[in-house]
Design a protein around this motif. Structure first.
Motif, mmCIF file in Angstrom:
data_model
loop_
_atom_site.group_PDB
_atom_site.id
_atom_site.type_symbol
_atom_site.label_atom_id
_atom_site.label_comp_id
_atom_site.label_asym_id
_atom_site.label_seq_id
_atom_site.Cartn_x
_atom_site.Cartn_y
_atom_site.Cartn_z
ATOM 1 N N LEU A 52 0.821 -1.219 0.000
ATOM 2 C CA LEU A 52 0.000 0.000 0.000
ATOM 3 C C LEU A 52 0.849 1.260 0.000
ATOM 4 N N ARG A 92 0.829 3.491 -3.225
ATOM 5 C CA ARG A 92 -0.525 4.017 -3.464
ATOM 6 C C ARG A 92 -0.855 5.135 -2.498
ATOM 7 N N LEU A 93 -0.579 4.876 -1.199
ATOM 8 C CA LEU A 93 -0.925 5.875 -0.194
ATOM 9 C C LEU A 93 -0.116 7.145 -0.384
ATOM 10 N N GLU A 128 1.113 8.407 -3.152
ATOM 11 C CA GLU A 128 0.599 9.184 -4.282
ATOM 12 C C GLU A 128 -0.759 9.801 -3.954
ATOM 13 N N GLU A 129 -1.590 9.012 -3.269
ATOM 14 C CA GLU A 129 -2.921 9.522 -2.905
ATOM 15 C C GLU A 129 -2.825 10.691 -1.954
ATOM 16 N N TRP A 130 -1.965 10.559 -0.948
ATOM 17 C CA TRP A 130 -1.850 11.624 0.051
ATOM 18 C C TRP A 130 -1.205 12.874 -0.537
ATOM 19 N N ALA A 138 -1.459 13.812 -3.597
ATOM 20 C CA ALA A 138 -2.468 14.449 -4.446
ATOM 21 C C ALA A 138 -3.496 15.197 -3.604
ATOM 22 N N ASP A 139 -3.916 14.577 -2.490
ATOM 23 C CA ASP A 139 -4.882 15.257 -1.626
ATOM 24 C C ASP A 139 -4.250 16.434 -0.889
ATOM 25 N N GLU A 183 -2.489 18.604 -2.195
ATOM 26 C CA GLU A 183 -2.568 19.774 -3.077
ATOM 27 C C GLU A 183 -3.858 20.561 -2.879
ATOM 28 N N CYS A 217 -1.503 11.990 8.270
ATOM 29 C CA CYS A 217 -1.117 10.832 7.460
ATOM 30 C C CYS A 217 -0.179 9.906 8.241
ATOM 31 N N ALA A 245 -3.458 -1.741 -5.602
ATOM 32 C CA ALA A 245 -3.586 -0.879 -6.769
ATOM 33 C C ALA A 245 -2.407 0.050 -6.918
ATOM 34 N N PRO A 269 0.554 1.877 -8.958
ATOM 35 C CA PRO A 269 0.393 2.501 -10.277
ATOM 36 C C PRO A 269 0.602 1.507 -11.415
ATOM 37 N N TRP A 321 -7.736 5.175 -9.701
ATOM 38 C CA TRP A 321 -7.037 6.444 -9.921
ATOM 39 C C TRP A 321 -7.845 7.296 -10.889
ATOM 40 N N PRO A 378 -1.398 16.346 -9.499
ATOM 41 C CA PRO A 378 -1.321 14.877 -9.576
ATOM 42 C C PRO A 378 -2.705 14.244 -9.578
ATOM 43 N N ARG A 379 -2.755 13.049 -10.058
ATOM 44 C CA ARG A 379 -4.039 12.338 -10.076
ATOM 45 C C ARG A 379 -4.427 11.932 -8.658
#
Lengths: 302, 101
Positions: free
Chosen positions: A32, A35-36, A38-40, A42-43, A45, A60, A79, A81, B62, B73-74
């Motif tokens: 994970l 994924r985490l 990249e997700e964090w 992005a959020d 931003e 986080c 998941a 990338p 995504w 970013p996505r």
């Protein structure tokens, strides 16, 4: 919507929040982690203010700790990338071994406490700067012979105790003097010689043991009826502790049984019922507290 | 793969997250969107999202954007599954929706 251009954030804070998120993501389960992160990021931003971004990054870190503790055996779509690009969903099932994060933290705290305690003990102990103790010589003293105290076999008869009387002519013990200037102990000028063994006269105490006195209950009143029916007879020896007024100070106990538990129980009841009717033991005519055995005979009349 | 455990520990924060998604069950929301709507901190929000996804109530994917052209970013988007929609409806029916008011 790009809020990144709207905020004015010092680069050091921006680097710190990114480092926190990167660090938090690395603590998460491996599948994970990417994924985490990249997700964090992005959020992140979507947060505009510096404080909000910092709070998000710290949150986080907390989230990764919760995820680590909560998802070791659960199945979450990793998941990553690369996997997402191929349309795959990976299921993770991670085993963290024997020690959880909580246990490791507990051991770490315990170790730190032990190290701190050891450091305090070793640094605060009074080992530095203290002078060496003076050299002392040991002297062997002869044992003073003791007189044996003879105790008669029969406790119900009169007996005496010989107590050694202190001799007032025994010389006082010589204590070596200490020089105040040097702090050293001076040896006595005369060689030490043990005092002669004094002749101690015997101190005689007239002791008369107690026993059942006037008004003591009759044995027949405590003869168990079943024992009478069965024809049981015998002598039960009971130990009683009596004060100076002839009252029991503790519960009587059977010293030697008669062979019948019924008779022994009857003897104990008799001994209890006789409290206040015992004859106290006397020493030089003065009643004192004492313990002594009494024999109780259960005998059927012919 | 064995049978998936669809039970989820229901906390007040979990109910708030579900309520956000139930406003429009077909919408896809990122964690930042959920935070803006219900105000749950990130330290609580992301474990809840992962928990619901692990139980099969949510699916995530995504965002289909080009980060270079979008200038950002996505994001990871979450959506209620049909099973999640049904279970969330059952949960709120049992609570009669009054506890969140």
């Amino acid at each position: 919507m790009s809020q990144r251009n709207q905020r004015s954030m010092p680069p050091e804070f921006d680097g710190a929040t990114h480092w926190l998120i990167h660090h938090a993501a690395r603590r998460a389960p491996q599948s994970l982690s990417s994924r985490l992160e990249e997700e964090w990021l992005a959020d992140l931003e979507s947060r505009s203010s510096t404080l909000s971004r910092l709070r998000f990054a710290v949150g986080c870190c907390w989230a990764s700790m919760v995820i680590v503790s909560e998802f070791p055996r659960s199945r979450v779509a990793a998941a990553s990338p690369a996997a997402a690009a191929r349309g795959f969903v990976t299921l993770v099932d991670r085993n963290f071994g024997y020690f959880s994060l909580r246990s490791a933290t507990l051991f770490l705290i315990a170790g730190l406490h032990a190290a701190l305690f050891y450091g305090l003990i070793t640094t605060l102990s009074p080992t530095r700067g203290t002078p060496a103790p003076p050299i002392l010589e040991n002297q062997t003293l002869e044992d003073v012979p003791r007189e044996k105290v003879s105790v008669p076999e029969s406790l119900t008869s009169d007996w005496t105790i010989t107590v050694p009387k202190p001799d007032p002519e025994v010389p006082p013990l010589r204590i070596p003097s200490e020089d105040a200037a040097t702090g050293l102990v001076k040896e006595p000028t005369e060689p030490y010689s043990p005092p002669p063994t004094p002749v101690i006269p015997a101190l005689v105490v007239a002791r008369v043991a107690g026993g059942p006195g006037g008004g003591f209950p009759d044995t027949a009143d405590f003869y168990p009826s079943l024992s009478i029916h069965l024809g049981e007879q015998g002598i039960s020896i009971v130990r009683v502790c009596v004060d100076s007024h002839g009252r029991l100070t503790s519960d009587p106990t059977t010293v030697q049984g008669s062979g019948s538990t019924r008779l022994d129980d009857g003897a104990l009841k008799l001994a209890r019922a006789g409290s206040g009717h015992y004859r106290a033991t006397t020493e030089d005519g003065q009643p004192v507290n004492s313990c002594y055995p009494i024999g109780i005979r259960f005998q059927l009349k012919k | 793969m064995g049978k998936k455990d669809t039970s989820v520990r229901m906390s007040l924060q979990t109910l708030r997250v579900l309520e956000v998604f139930l406003e429009n069950p077909t919408q896809q929301l990122a964690g930042a969107d959920v935070h803006q709507r219900c105000g749950i901190a990130s330290g609580t929000l992301y474990p809840i999202l992962l928990r619901l996804e692990s139980a099969g109530w949510f699916v995530s994917q995504w965002e289909f954007i080009d980060p270079s052209s979008a200038g950002r970013p996505r994001r990871r988007l979450y959506r209620l599954t049909s099973a999640g929609l049904r279970r969330a409806g059952e949960v709120f029916a049992s609570f009669n929706r009054g506890v969140l008011a």
